[in-house]
Write a protein that holds these residues in place. Structure first.
Motif, short mmCIF file in Angstrom:
data_model
loop_
_atom_site.label_atom_id
_atom_site.label_comp_id
_atom_site.label_asym_id
_atom_site.label_seq_id
_atom_site.Cartn_x
_atom_site.Cartn_y
_atom_site.Cartn_z
N VAL A 246 1.16 -1.11 0.52
CA VAL A 246 -0.26 -0.24 -0.20
C VAL A 246 1.06 1.16 0.63
CG1 VAL A 246 -1.99 1.85 1.61
CG2 VAL A 246 -2.09 -1.11 0.95
N ASP A 247 0.54 2.02 -0.78
CA ASP A 247 1.27 3.31 -1.11
C ASP A 247 1.41 4.61 -0.15
OD1 ASP A 247 2.53 2.77 -3.99
OD2 ASP A 247 0.24 2.48 -3.95
N LEU A 248 -0.38 4.69 0.13
CA LEU A 248 -0.78 5.76 0.76
C LEU A 248 -1.27 5.94 2.40
CD1 LEU A 248 -1.12 8.19 -1.47
CD2 LEU A 248 0.07 8.33 -0.46
N VAL A 249 -1.11 6.60 3.72
CA VAL A 249 -2.19 6.30 5.16
C VAL A 249 -2.42 6.91 4.35
CG1 VAL A 249 -2.77 6.13 7.07
CG2 VAL A 249 -1.48 4.53 5.83
N VAL A 250 -4.14 7.98 4.32
CA VAL A 250 -4.58 8.90 4.19
C VAL A 250 -5.11 9.56 5.21
CG1 VAL A 250 -6.85 10.88 3.94
CG2 VAL A 250 -5.01 9.08 2.12
N ARG A 251 -4.70 10.60 6.26
CA ARG A 251 -4.86 10.68 7.57
C ARG A 251 -6.23 11.93 7.35
NH1 ARG A 251 -5.61 14.92 11.80
NH2 ARG A 251 -3.19 15.38 11.68
N GLU A 252 -7.28 11.57 7.81
CA GLU A 252 -7.98 13.22 7.51
C GLU A 252 -8.15 13.79 8.61
OE1 GLU A 252 -9.18 9.99 7.67
OE2 GLU A 252 -10.96 9.07 6.03
N PRO A 256 -7.47 11.07 14.30
CA PRO A 256 -6.70 11.10 15.35
C PRO A 256 -5.36 11.07 14.61
CG PRO A 256 -7.76 9.46 15.81
CD PRO A 256 -9.16 10.25 14.59
N ALA A 257 -4.29 11.70 14.79
CA ALA A 257 -2.52 11.71 14.00
C ALA A 257 -2.10 10.18 14.15
CB ALA A 257 -1.86 12.98 14.65
N ALA A 260 -2.66 6.74 12.63
CA ALA A 260 -2.21 6.73 11.90
C ALA A 260 -1.28 7.32 10.90
CB ALA A 260 -2.55 8.05 10.50
N GLU A 261 0.14 7.55 11.83
CA GLU A 261 1.39 7.78 11.74
C GLU A 261 2.19 6.53 12.19
OE1 GLU A 261 2.49 10.92 15.09
OE2 GLU A 261 1.12 12.82 12.93
N THR A 262 1.65 5.57 13.03
CA THR A 262 2.04 4.15 13.61
C THR A 262 1.81 3.10 12.19
OG1 THR A 262 1.06 5.03 16.07
CG2 THR A 262 2.19 2.76 15.59
N VAL A 263 0.37 3.77 11.54
CA VAL A 263 0.29 2.34 10.46
C VAL A 263 0.71 3.20 9.05
CG1 VAL A 263 -1.50 1.72 8.75
CG2 VAL A 263 -2.06 1.94 11.47
N ALA A 264 1.23 4.12 9.05
CA ALA A 264 2.16 4.48 7.90
C ALA A 264 3.96 3.72 8.36
CB ALA A 264 2.10 5.97 7.76
N ARG A 265 4.50 4.09 9.63
CA ARG A 265 5.84 3.87 9.65
C ARG A 265 5.92 2.92 10.01
NH1 ARG A 265 6.37 5.67 15.19
NH2 ARG A 265 5.81 8.32 14.09
N ALA A 266 4.92 2.16 10.61
CA ALA A 266 4.92 0.46 10.54
C ALA A 266 4.65 -0.29 9.12
CB ALA A 266 3.74 -0.46 11.07
N THR A 267 4.67 0.58 7.61
CA THR A 267 4.46 0.31 6.91
C THR A 267 5.06 0.28 6.03
OG1 THR A 267 1.81 1.04 5.86
CG2 THR A 267 1.98 -1.03 7.75
N GLY A 268 5.71 1.41 5.73
CA GLY A 268 6.58 2.01 5.12
C GLY A 268 5.31 3.24 4.06
N ALA A 269 4.12 2.95 4.27
CA ALA A 269 3.52 3.86 2.81
C ALA A 269 3.79 5.93 3.51
CB ALA A 269 1.94 3.51 3.24
N LYS A 270 3.18 5.84 2.89
CA LYS A 270 3.64 7.45 2.97
C LYS A 270 1.99 8.20 3.20
CE LYS A 270 7.89 8.52 -0.06
NZ LYS A 270 7.05 7.99 -1.36
N LEU A 271 2.04 9.22 4.16
CA LEU A 271 1.18 9.57 5.37
C LEU A 271 0.62 10.69 4.87
CD1 LEU A 271 -0.46 9.30 7.60
CD2 LEU A 271 0.91 10.77 8.70
N VAL A 272 -0.34 10.45 4.09
CA VAL A 272 -1.04 11.81 3.48
C VAL A 272 -1.99 12.95 4.69
CG1 VAL A 272 -2.14 10.62 2.03
CG2 VAL A 272 -1.61 13.41 2.10
N GLU A 273 -2.47 14.32 4.70
CA GLU A 273 -3.57 14.46 5.26
C GLU A 273 -5.00 14.99 4.95
OE1 GLU A 273 -0.58 16.01 8.56
OE2 GLU A 273 -1.25 14.83 10.03
N LEU A 274 -5.15 14.81 4.66
CA LEU A 274 -6.46 15.47 4.27
C LEU A 274 -7.51 16.40 4.62
CD1 LEU A 274 -6.08 12.74 0.96
CD2 LEU A 274 -4.65 15.38 1.01
N PRO A 275 -8.14 16.82 4.14
CA PRO A 275 -9.26 17.54 4.92
C PRO A 275 -10.45 16.94 3.66
CG PRO A 275 -8.95 19.37 3.14
CD PRO A 275 -7.58 18.32 3.17
N VAL A 276 -11.55 16.44 4.45
CA VAL A 276 -12.61 15.59 3.44
C VAL A 276 -14.05 16.70 3.04
CG1 VAL A 276 -12.45 13.41 4.03
CG2 VAL A 276 -13.67 14.89 5.96
N MET A 277 -13.87 18.32 3.77
CA MET A 277 -14.68 18.95 2.94
C MET A 277 -14.09 19.91 2.44
SD MET A 277 -17.11 19.31 6.00
CE MET A 277 -17.10 18.06 7.34
#
Ligand SMILES: [Zn+2]
Length: 305
Positions: A246-252, A256-257, A260-277
Protein backbone atom coordinates in the motif's frame (compact mmCIF):
# COMPACT_ATOMS: atom_id res chain seq x y z
CA UNK A 1 -54.70 54.18 12.55
CA UNK A 2 -55.54 55.62 9.17
CA UNK A 3 -57.04 53.58 6.38
CA UNK A 4 -54.00 53.76 4.13
CA UNK A 5 -51.85 52.46 7.04
CA UNK A 6 -54.16 49.51 7.64
CA UNK A 7 -54.13 48.76 3.94
CA UNK A 8 -50.36 48.82 3.97
CA UNK A 9 -50.23 46.48 6.97
CA UNK A 10 -52.66 44.10 5.34
CA UNK A 11 -50.65 44.15 2.16
CA UNK A 12 -47.51 43.39 4.17
CA UNK A 13 -49.26 40.54 6.01
CA UNK A 14 -50.42 39.16 2.69
CA UNK A 15 -46.95 38.99 1.20
CA UNK A 16 -45.13 38.09 4.43
CA UNK A 17 -45.37 34.30 4.13
CA UNK A 18 -43.87 34.49 0.66
CA UNK A 19 -40.13 34.28 0.70
CA UNK A 20 -39.54 37.32 -1.45
CA UNK A 21 -41.18 39.64 1.03
CA UNK A 22 -38.40 39.50 3.62
CA UNK A 23 -34.99 40.23 2.18
CA UNK A 24 -35.66 39.40 -1.43
CA UNK A 25 -33.32 36.43 -1.27
CA UNK A 26 -33.94 32.78 -0.45
CA UNK A 27 -32.37 31.99 2.90
CA UNK A 28 -30.58 28.67 2.52
CA UNK A 29 -28.75 26.71 5.20
CA UNK A 30 -26.40 23.91 4.12
CA UNK A 31 -24.78 21.30 6.32
CA UNK A 32 -21.26 21.59 4.85
CA UNK A 33 -19.28 24.28 3.01
CA UNK A 34 -19.13 22.25 -0.23
CA UNK A 35 -22.91 22.48 -0.50
CA UNK A 36 -22.81 26.19 0.39
CA UNK A 37 -20.43 26.88 -2.50
CA UNK A 38 -22.54 24.79 -4.90
CA UNK A 39 -25.75 26.55 -3.77
CA UNK A 40 -24.15 30.00 -4.24
CA UNK A 41 -22.98 28.98 -7.72
CA UNK A 42 -26.50 27.93 -8.72
CA UNK A 43 -28.47 30.52 -6.74
CA UNK A 44 -26.31 33.55 -7.52
CA UNK A 45 -27.87 36.81 -6.32
CA UNK A 46 -31.14 35.08 -5.49
CA UNK A 47 -29.81 33.22 -2.44
CA UNK A 48 -28.28 34.02 0.92
CA UNK A 49 -26.38 30.89 2.03
CA UNK A 50 -24.96 29.81 5.39
CA UNK A 51 -23.18 26.54 6.17
CA UNK A 52 -23.52 24.88 9.58
CA UNK A 53 -20.11 23.17 9.43
CA UNK A 54 -16.96 25.20 8.73
CA UNK A 55 -15.10 22.31 7.08
CA UNK A 56 -12.97 20.98 9.95
CA UNK A 57 -15.70 18.82 11.50
CA UNK A 58 -16.70 15.19 11.06
CA UNK A 59 -19.77 15.29 8.80
CA UNK A 60 -21.26 12.46 10.88
CA UNK A 61 -21.02 14.50 14.08
CA UNK A 62 -21.11 18.25 13.49
CA UNK A 63 -21.21 19.79 17.01
CA UNK A 64 -24.51 21.51 17.79
CA UNK A 65 -24.66 25.24 18.48
CA UNK A 66 -27.79 27.05 19.71
CA UNK A 67 -27.44 29.39 16.73
CA UNK A 68 -28.13 26.49 14.35
CA UNK A 69 -31.78 26.13 15.42
CA UNK A 70 -32.31 29.88 15.03
CA UNK A 71 -30.74 29.83 11.56
CA UNK A 72 -32.89 26.89 10.52
CA UNK A 73 -36.00 28.50 11.96
CA UNK A 74 -35.67 31.36 9.50
CA UNK A 75 -34.53 29.27 6.54
CA UNK A 76 -36.47 28.83 3.30
CA UNK A 77 -34.55 25.63 2.64
CA UNK A 78 -31.91 23.31 3.97
CA UNK A 79 -29.41 21.55 1.69
CA UNK A 80 -27.98 18.23 2.91
CA UNK A 81 -25.51 15.76 1.44
CA UNK A 82 -28.04 12.96 2.07
CA UNK A 83 -27.58 9.18 2.26
CA UNK A 84 -27.87 9.70 6.03
CA UNK A 85 -24.45 11.38 6.21
CA UNK A 86 -25.97 13.89 8.63
CA UNK A 87 -28.16 11.46 10.55
CA UNK A 88 -26.41 12.08 13.86
CA UNK A 89 -27.41 15.73 14.07
CA UNK A 90 -29.87 16.86 11.38
CA UNK A 91 -33.05 15.12 12.58
CA UNK A 92 -32.66 16.73 16.02
CA UNK A 93 -31.87 20.12 14.52
CA UNK A 94 -34.84 19.96 12.15
CA UNK A 95 -37.08 19.24 15.17
CA UNK A 96 -35.54 22.10 17.11
CA UNK A 97 -35.98 24.48 14.16
CA UNK A 98 -39.80 24.40 14.46
CA UNK A 99 -39.84 25.24 10.76
CA UNK A 100 -42.36 23.09 8.88
CA UNK A 101 -41.07 24.21 5.47
CA UNK A 102 -37.66 22.51 5.77
CA UNK A 103 -38.71 19.13 7.11
CA UNK A 104 -37.96 16.00 5.06
CA UNK A 105 -40.31 15.61 2.09
CA UNK A 106 -41.07 19.34 2.08
CA UNK A 107 -40.04 21.68 -0.73
CA UNK A 108 -37.49 23.27 1.57
CA UNK A 109 -35.52 20.05 2.08
CA UNK A 110 -32.97 19.61 -0.69
CA UNK A 111 -31.11 16.30 -0.74
CA UNK A 112 -28.08 16.43 -3.04
CA UNK A 113 -27.72 12.64 -3.28
CA UNK A 114 -30.94 11.98 -5.21
CA UNK A 115 -29.20 11.42 -8.57
CA UNK A 116 -26.30 9.40 -7.13
CA UNK A 117 -26.12 5.61 -6.97
CA UNK A 118 -24.21 4.97 -3.74
CA UNK A 119 -21.41 2.43 -3.34
CA UNK A 120 -21.11 -0.02 -0.46
CA UNK A 121 -24.81 -0.28 0.31
CA UNK A 122 -25.05 -2.72 3.25
CA UNK A 123 -26.89 -5.95 2.55
CA UNK A 124 -27.98 -6.13 6.15
CA UNK A 125 -28.46 -3.06 8.31
CA UNK A 126 -27.63 -3.28 11.98
CA UNK A 127 -27.35 0.17 13.50
CA UNK A 128 -26.49 -1.38 16.85
CA UNK A 129 -23.10 -2.09 15.27
CA UNK A 130 -22.62 1.67 15.11
CA UNK A 131 -22.61 1.83 11.35
CA UNK A 132 -22.37 5.43 10.11
CA UNK A 133 -23.19 4.46 6.51
CA UNK A 134 -26.62 2.83 6.68
CA UNK A 135 -27.59 3.83 3.11
CA UNK A 136 -24.20 3.09 1.54
CA UNK A 137 -21.14 5.31 1.46
CA UNK A 138 -22.34 8.94 1.65
CA UNK A 139 -19.02 10.74 0.97
CA UNK A 140 -20.04 11.66 -2.57
CA UNK A 141 -18.59 15.19 -2.34
CA UNK A 142 -15.09 13.71 -2.79
CA UNK A 143 -15.89 12.87 -6.43
CA UNK A 144 -16.09 15.95 -8.68
CA UNK A 145 -18.11 14.02 -11.28
CA UNK A 146 -20.75 13.17 -8.68
CA UNK A 147 -20.59 16.84 -7.65
CA UNK A 148 -22.27 17.61 -10.99
CA UNK A 149 -25.23 15.45 -9.92
CA UNK A 150 -25.28 17.21 -6.57
CA UNK A 151 -25.38 20.64 -8.20
CA UNK A 152 -28.21 19.45 -10.47
CA UNK A 153 -30.21 18.37 -7.41
CA UNK A 154 -29.64 21.81 -5.89
CA UNK A 155 -30.81 23.56 -9.08
CA UNK A 156 -33.98 21.42 -9.11
CA UNK A 157 -34.58 22.19 -5.44
CA UNK A 158 -34.19 25.95 -5.93
CA UNK A 159 -36.52 25.88 -8.94
CA UNK A 160 -39.18 24.12 -6.85
CA UNK A 161 -38.81 26.80 -4.17
CA UNK A 162 -38.83 29.71 -6.56
CA UNK A 163 -40.38 28.68 -9.90
CA UNK A 164 -40.28 32.16 -11.51
CA UNK A 165 -36.46 32.01 -11.41
CA UNK A 166 -36.09 28.51 -12.80
CA UNK A 167 -34.40 29.77 -16.00
CA UNK A 168 -31.77 31.65 -13.99
CA UNK A 169 -31.00 28.59 -11.86
CA UNK A 170 -30.69 26.48 -15.01
CA UNK A 171 -28.33 28.97 -16.65
CA UNK A 172 -26.19 29.15 -13.49
CA UNK A 173 -26.19 25.35 -13.29
CA UNK A 174 -24.94 25.11 -16.87
CA UNK A 175 -22.19 27.65 -16.19
CA UNK A 176 -20.95 25.90 -13.04
CA UNK A 177 -21.18 22.47 -14.67
CA UNK A 178 -18.96 23.77 -17.50
CA UNK A 179 -16.46 25.02 -14.90
CA UNK A 180 -16.52 21.63 -13.17
CA UNK A 181 -16.06 19.83 -16.50
CA UNK A 182 -12.98 21.92 -17.26
CA UNK A 183 -11.54 21.22 -13.81
CA UNK A 184 -12.31 17.48 -14.11
CA UNK A 185 -10.47 17.29 -17.44
CA UNK A 186 -7.47 19.00 -15.83
CA UNK A 187 -7.56 16.76 -12.74
CA UNK A 188 -7.75 13.62 -14.84
CA UNK A 189 -4.50 14.65 -16.53
CA UNK A 190 -2.73 15.87 -13.41
CA UNK A 191 -3.77 12.84 -11.36
CA UNK A 192 -2.46 10.30 -13.88
CA UNK A 193 0.39 9.29 -11.49
CA UNK A 194 -2.24 8.30 -8.89
CA UNK A 195 -3.55 5.50 -11.12
CA UNK A 196 -3.06 2.08 -9.60
CA UNK A 197 -1.87 3.46 -6.25
CA UNK A 198 -3.27 1.83 -3.14
CA UNK A 199 -4.47 3.71 -0.10
CA UNK A 200 -5.71 3.07 3.40
CA UNK A 201 -7.67 5.86 5.09
CA UNK A 202 -8.80 6.32 8.67
CA UNK A 203 -12.50 6.37 7.73
CA UNK A 204 -13.99 5.08 4.44
CA UNK A 205 -14.46 8.55 2.98
CA UNK A 206 -11.96 8.33 0.11
CA UNK A 207 -13.88 5.65 -1.77
CA UNK A 208 -15.40 7.84 -4.50
CA UNK A 209 -12.22 9.91 -4.86
CA UNK A 210 -10.16 6.72 -5.27
CA UNK A 211 -12.61 5.34 -7.81
CA UNK A 212 -12.58 8.54 -9.85
CA UNK A 213 -8.80 8.72 -10.11
CA UNK A 214 -8.11 5.01 -10.59
CA UNK A 215 -6.79 4.40 -7.08
CA UNK A 216 -7.58 1.43 -4.91
CA UNK A 217 -8.96 2.07 -1.39
CA UNK A 218 -8.02 -1.25 0.21
CA UNK A 219 -8.93 -0.71 3.84
CA UNK A 220 -9.50 1.57 6.82
CA UNK A 221 -7.94 2.10 10.21
CA UNK A 222 -11.45 2.15 11.65
CA UNK A 223 -12.88 -1.31 12.06
CA UNK A 224 -15.94 -0.09 10.14
CA UNK A 225 -17.38 3.35 9.47
CA UNK A 226 -17.77 4.89 12.91
CA UNK A 227 -16.30 1.97 14.86
CA UNK A 228 -12.93 2.46 16.56
CA UNK A 229 -10.07 0.14 15.60
CA UNK A 230 -9.01 -2.78 17.76
CA UNK A 231 -5.37 -3.94 18.16
CA UNK A 232 -6.24 -7.13 16.26
CA UNK A 233 -7.66 -5.15 13.35
CA UNK A 234 -4.56 -2.92 13.15
CA UNK A 235 -2.29 -5.97 13.15
CA UNK A 236 -4.26 -7.55 10.28
CA UNK A 237 -4.39 -4.25 8.40
CA UNK A 238 -0.62 -3.74 8.63
CA UNK A 239 -0.02 -7.29 7.44
CA UNK A 240 -2.36 -6.74 4.48
CA UNK A 241 -0.70 -3.39 3.68
CA UNK A 242 2.78 -4.92 3.56
CA UNK A 243 1.53 -7.81 1.44
CA UNK A 244 -0.32 -5.54 -1.01
CA UNK A 245 2.37 -2.82 -0.92
CA UNK A 246 0.00 0.00 0.00
CA UNK A 247 1.39 3.38 -1.07
CA UNK A 248 -0.53 5.87 1.08
CA UNK A 249 -2.12 6.23 4.48
CA UNK A 250 -4.67 9.06 4.44
CA UNK A 251 -5.37 10.72 7.76
CA UNK A 252 -8.46 12.89 7.38
CA UNK A 253 -8.06 16.10 9.36
CA UNK A 254 -10.99 15.26 11.64
CA UNK A 255 -9.44 11.96 12.79
CA UNK A 256 -6.60 11.43 15.30
CA UNK A 257 -3.03 11.59 14.01
CA UNK A 258 -1.04 9.15 16.14
CA UNK A 259 -2.44 5.83 14.96
CA UNK A 260 -2.29 6.84 11.29
CA UNK A 261 1.38 7.81 11.79
CA UNK A 262 2.12 4.49 13.48
CA UNK A 263 0.46 2.47 10.70
CA UNK A 264 2.30 4.43 7.99
CA UNK A 265 5.65 3.98 9.76
CA UNK A 266 5.09 0.28 10.37
CA UNK A 267 4.27 -0.43 6.73
CA UNK A 268 6.46 2.04 4.83
CA UNK A 269 3.46 3.82 3.32
CA UNK A 270 3.51 7.59 2.88
CA UNK A 271 1.31 9.52 5.29
CA UNK A 272 -0.90 12.21 3.80
CA UNK A 273 -3.28 14.48 5.68
CA UNK A 274 -6.39 15.60 3.82
CA UNK A 275 -9.60 17.53 4.41
CA UNK A 276 -12.77 15.68 3.43
CA UNK A 277 -14.85 18.78 2.87
CA UNK A 278 -14.26 22.28 1.57
CA UNK A 279 -13.43 25.13 3.92
CA UNK A 280 -11.22 23.27 6.39
CA UNK A 281 -7.96 24.82 5.20
CA UNK A 282 -7.06 28.31 3.93
CA UNK A 283 -6.55 27.05 0.36
CA UNK A 284 -9.77 25.01 0.24
CA UNK A 285 -12.27 27.86 0.45
CA UNK A 286 -14.50 26.59 -2.34
CA UNK A 287 -15.31 23.22 -3.87
CA UNK A 288 -12.89 23.34 -6.81
CA UNK A 289 -9.94 24.49 -4.68
CA UNK A 290 -10.74 21.70 -2.20
CA UNK A 291 -10.44 18.98 -4.85
CA UNK A 292 -7.38 20.79 -6.23
CA UNK A 293 -5.77 20.64 -2.80
CA UNK A 294 -6.42 16.91 -2.38
CA UNK A 295 -5.13 15.94 -5.84
CA UNK A 296 -2.00 18.08 -5.38
CA UNK A 297 -1.32 16.84 -1.83
CA UNK A 298 -1.55 13.18 -2.87
CA UNK A 299 0.76 13.77 -5.83
CA UNK A 300 3.31 15.52 -3.62
CA UNK A 301 3.19 12.74 -1.02
CA UNK A 302 3.92 10.12 -3.68
CA UNK A 303 6.76 12.15 -5.19
CA UNK A 304 8.46 13.10 -1.93
CA UNK A 305 11.29 10.85 -0.73
ZN1 LIG B 1 -18.53 8.29 6.70
Amino acid sequence: MTRPMIALLLAAAFVAPGRAAAAGKLKIVTTIPDLADMTRQVGGDLVDVTSLATGVEDIHAVPMKPSFAVLLNGADAVVVMGLEAEHAFMPGLLDASRNPRIQRDQTGYIDTSVYVTPLDVPVRLDRSLGDQHPMGNPHINLDPVLAKDMVRAIADGLARLDPPHEATFKANLAAFTAKLDAAIARWEKEAAPLRGKKLVSYHPDLLYFADRFGMDAVGTIELRAGVDPTPGHIEQLEEQMRREKVDLVVRELNYPATLAETVARATGAKLVELPVMAGGLPDTKDYISFIDHNVRTMLEALKGG
